[in-house]
Design a protein around this motif. Structure first.
Motif, PDB file in Angstrom:
ATOM      1  N   ALA A   1       0.836  -1.209   0.000  1.00  0.00           N
ATOM      2  CA  ALA A   1       0.000   0.000   0.000  1.00  0.00           C
ATOM      3  C   ALA A   1       0.868   1.254   0.000  1.00  0.00           C
ATOM      4  O   ALA A   1       0.537   2.255  -0.657  1.00  0.00           O
TER       5      ALA A   1
ATOM      6  N   ILE B   1       2.160   1.666  -3.532  1.00  0.00           N
ATOM      7  CA  ILE B   1       1.105   2.127  -4.435  1.00  0.00           C
ATOM      8  C   ILE B   1       0.881   3.626  -4.272  1.00  0.00           C
ATOM      9  O   ILE B   1       0.811   4.378  -5.243  1.00  0.00           O
TER      10      ILE B   1
ATOM     11  N   ARG C   1      -1.359  -3.659  -6.695  1.00  0.00           N
ATOM     12  CA  ARG C   1      -2.756  -3.751  -6.241  1.00  0.00           C
ATOM     13  C   ARG C   1      -3.262  -5.191  -6.317  1.00  0.00           C
ATOM     14  O   ARG C   1      -3.971  -5.664  -5.440  1.00  0.00           O
TER      15      ARG C   1
ATOM     16  N   GLU D   1      -1.808  -7.042  -3.447  1.00  0.00           N
ATOM     17  CA  GLU D   1      -2.466  -6.637  -2.202  1.00  0.00           C
ATOM     18  C   GLU D   1      -3.839  -7.298  -2.077  1.00  0.00           C
ATOM     19  O   GLU D   1      -4.204  -7.794  -1.009  1.00  0.00           O
ATOM     20  N   GLU D   2      -4.582  -7.338  -3.182  1.00  0.00           N
ATOM     21  CA  GLU D   2      -5.897  -7.979  -3.161  1.00  0.00           C
ATOM     22  C   GLU D   2      -5.772  -9.481  -2.905  1.00  0.00           C
ATOM     23  O   GLU D   2      -6.569 -10.067  -2.181  1.00  0.00           O
TER      24      GLU D   2
END
Length: 120
Positions: free
Chosen positions: A47, A50, A105, A108-109
């Motif tokens: 995060a 990002i 992302r 992370e998901e």
């Protein structure tokens, strides 16, 4: 008069881009320190990356806009060539930063989904 207005606009846009990059870098650094000391548990390293990438992309867009404004008033072939080189470099950087953000992302998901499945 138009030339003076464009010079002022270039300065403002360049300063805006630099400010966005500096603020994003400072925020990422603070968040990284909090992450490494585990003061904030909900934050992930991905995060932080990002968020930093998004600030860099936006800052680069502002810098590119400033370059375009700078070349708006009677550019020479040298100016156009220099602008093309800088625009190409910034566009390539922007492309790879965007690609990395999309990949981060996704990671992370995936991590969040695994954690959710492990809780169930």
């Amino acid at each position: 008069m138009l030339e003076d207005a464009l010079k002022a606009a270039v300065s403002v846009v360049e300063a805006g881009g630099a400010a966005i990059i500096c603020i994003g870098t400072a925020l990422a650094f603070v968040r990284y320190l909090l992450f490494t000391t585990r003061t904030v548990k909900s934050m992930t390293f991905i995060a932080i990356r990002i968020d930093l990438g998004q600030h860099l992309i936006l800052g680069l867009e502002f810098q590119l806009a400033a370059d375009l404004l700078r070349s708006a008033v009677s550019p020479t072939f040298y100016d156009i060539g220099q602008l093309a080189a800088v625009a190409t470099l910034r566009t390539v950087l922007n492309y790879f930063l965007t690609r990395e953000i999309v990949e981060a992302r996704g990671m992370e998901e995936a991590l969040a989904s695994r954690a959710k499945d492990g809780d169930a």
